[in-house]
Scaffold this active site. Structure first.
Site, mmCIF file in Angstrom:
data_model
loop_
_atom_site.group_PDB
_atom_site.id
_atom_site.type_symbol
_atom_site.label_atom_id
_atom_site.label_comp_id
_atom_site.label_asym_id
_atom_site.label_seq_id
_atom_site.Cartn_x
_atom_site.Cartn_y
_atom_site.Cartn_z
ATOM 1 N N ARG A 68 0.874 -1.265 0.077
ATOM 2 C CA ARG A 68 0.268 -0.133 -0.045
ATOM 3 C C ARG A 68 0.870 1.437 -0.052
ATOM 4 N NH1 ARG A 68 -4.373 0.407 4.676
ATOM 5 N NH2 ARG A 68 -2.505 0.945 5.874
ATOM 6 N N LYS A 111 -2.456 6.248 2.167
ATOM 7 C CA LYS A 111 -2.444 7.064 3.551
ATOM 8 C C LYS A 111 -1.665 8.106 3.331
ATOM 9 C CE LYS A 111 -2.154 4.559 7.886
ATOM 10 N NZ LYS A 111 -3.756 4.739 8.324
ATOM 11 N N GLU A 137 -16.207 6.268 4.807
ATOM 12 C CA GLU A 137 -15.469 5.735 6.047
ATOM 13 C C GLU A 137 -15.375 6.562 7.017
ATOM 14 O OE1 GLU A 137 -11.261 4.774 5.549
ATOM 15 O OE2 GLU A 137 -10.829 6.619 4.169
HETATM 16 N N1 PLP Z 1 -9.295 4.471 7.066
HETATM 17 C C1 PLP Z 1 -8.266 5.262 7.531
HETATM 18 C C2 PLP Z 1 -8.732 6.685 7.142
HETATM 19 C C3 PLP Z 1 -7.368 4.910 8.402
HETATM 20 O O1 PLP Z 1 -6.602 5.886 8.962
HETATM 21 C C4 PLP Z 1 -6.981 3.450 8.788
HETATM 22 C C5 PLP Z 1 -6.076 3.081 9.800
HETATM 23 O O2 PLP Z 1 -5.132 2.644 9.098
HETATM 24 C C6 PLP Z 1 -8.045 2.400 8.278
HETATM 25 C C7 PLP Z 1 -9.206 3.030 7.561
HETATM 26 C C8 PLP Z 1 -7.926 1.223 8.599
HETATM 27 O O3 PLP Z 1 -6.824 0.690 7.625
HETATM 28 P P1 PLP Z 1 -5.879 -0.453 8.326
HETATM 29 O O4 PLP Z 1 -6.952 -1.622 8.584
HETATM 30 O O5 PLP Z 1 -5.228 -0.885 7.148
HETATM 31 O O6 PLP Z 1 -5.316 0.009 9.458
HETATM 32 C C1 COI Z 2 -4.395 2.956 12.177
HETATM 33 O O1 COI Z 2 -5.336 2.400 12.401
HETATM 34 O O2 COI Z 2 -3.093 2.519 11.755
HETATM 35 C C2 COI Z 2 -4.194 4.275 11.794
HETATM 36 O O3 COI Z 2 -3.614 4.846 10.983
HETATM 37 C C3 COI Z 2 -5.016 5.147 12.735
HETATM 38 C C4 COI Z 2 -4.355 6.679 13.150
HETATM 39 C C5 COI Z 2 -4.317 7.498 12.000
HETATM 40 C C6 COI Z 2 -3.934 6.805 14.333
#
Ligand code: PLP
Ligand code: COI
Length: 345
Positions: A82, A185, A221
């Site tokens: 990612r 991200k 989301e």
């Molecule tokens: N959506 C956002 C905006 C996030 O910051 C996160 C956290 O990382 C997620 C979703 C969940 O993603 P992941 O499961 O890859 O941590």
């Molecule tokens: C995560 O779940 O890893 C996130 O990025 C949340 C966060 C921005 C603290």
């Protein structure tokens, strides 16, 4: 190595100093060898593109102690992939996957004494960061990049634990554009959403749930987690989660969709209209930091949708999905999908 002396069971989601971080720089077309440092400071040019033009991407991952005493990182290649995709979208130099996994593994190994005990429920949160460090005044990509990884032990993101949270459906502030960078991200996505979260907190809500930025018709989301709804009509139980170009491709949601299928649920990953909230018996959000957190209610204008028997206790499917995911992460349940990456001593 003796474990650090911290109050593991009462850690919040914050920054706790650890011993080392790991850094690489990309210059003249090559990535450097890893530099291990105790310094938490960065010295970069004031014209670095990360500071002016937002060439900044991060990741969020975790390392855990398993019930049999190993230290594992959850699905690091997914986060590395990612980050590389995000780098290509922002015209940054993607760290090669092997380098990404090496940096993450080293950062955890060198700070092993900060990995919380399995039974505490806390984890070692891993924060990889990629920034444009080359200076530029005209808008354009940097010619130098820094990739670094630091770690910090954390407790729950929401202090309510499995008690359902209150959610504000946000229509006025978009965190990302339909054809923008909401699916990766990018640091700027978080700055864009901060005022919505601040407003929701002022109104007594725990978190924001964004609608889609094109029509305000679908659910996108949360500010830092993915939304899902559980629809159980008779024997058929569905895990329904939004698909959209402006939401993060979540590693946790991908994992939960897989375990939901394993548990016999039907998974629907598709655009979800706001009005469908009325059809869910349970709702929740998921992510690395939030794991699986039940949502008790969603406020949409004057209308409140409630879940989990008036929002007081977590419903059975949220619990099952939580137990299954955390069970695999801590090796209480066999790692049948090969998701755990063991960190050597
Ligand atoms: N959506 C956002 C905006 C996030 O910051 C996160 C956290 O990382 C997620 C979703 C969940 O993603 P992941 O499961 O890859 O941590
Ligand atoms: C995560 O779940 O890893 C996130 O990025 C949340 C966060 C921005 C603290």
């Amino acid at each position: 190595m003796e474990r650090a002396n911290l109050d593991w069971a009462n850690l919040g989601f914050g920054l706790v100093p650890t011993d080392f971080n790991v850094r690489y720089t990309w210059k003249d077309g090559v990535w450097s060898s890893p530099e291990v440092t105790r310094s938490t400071d960065l010295v970069i040019p004031m014209a670095a593109t990360a500071l002016h033009y937002g060439q900044a991407l991060f990741e969020g991952m975790k390392a855990l102690e398993t019930v049999d005493g190993r230290v594992v990182v959850f699905r690091p290649t997914e986060n590395g992939t990612r980050m590389a995709r995000g780098a290509r979208k922002l015209l940054m130099e993607p760290p090669p996957l092997e380098l990404f996994v090496e940096g993450v593994t080293e950062a955890v190994r060198l700070n092993r004494r900060y990995v919380p005990p399995c039974e505490s429920g806390a984890v070692l949160y891993i924060r990889p960061l990629l920034i444009g460090t080359g200076p530029r005044v005209g808008v354009g990509p940097a010619d130098e990049y820094t990739f670094l990884v630091f770690v910090t032990p954390v407790g729950p993101y929401f202090t309510r634990g499995m008690r359902p949270i209150r959610v504000w459906l946000e229509e006025d502030v978009d965190r990302a554009a339909p054809n923008g960078v909401g699916d990766v991200k990018a640091a700027g996505n978080y700055a864009a959403g901060m005022r919505a979260t601040a407003h929701a907190h002022e109104q007594g809500f725990d978190v924001v749930l964004h609608t889609d930025p094109r029509e305000n018709k679908y659910i996108d989301e949360c500010s830092a987690a993915i939304f899902f709804g559980i629809q159980s009509t008779g024997p058929d139980v569905k895990y329904i989660t939004p698909q959209s170009t402006s939401i993060l491709a979540s590693v946790t949601n991908d994992s939960i969709m897989t375990v939901a299928r394993d548990l016999g649920l039907t998974v629907e990953h598709r655009p979800v209209e706001i009005t469908e909230l009325a059809t869910f018996q349970e709702a929740g959000c998921c992510g690395t930091a939030t794991i699986v957190t039940p949502i008790g209610m969603v406020q949409w204008r004057e209308r409140a949708f409630t879940f989990h028997e008036q929002g007081k206790v977590a419903g059975p499917w949220c619990r099952k999905l939580y137990d299954e995911l955390v069970g695999i992460q801590t090796a209480r349940i066999p790692d049948r999908h090969g998701w755990l990456h063991e960190v050597p001593r």
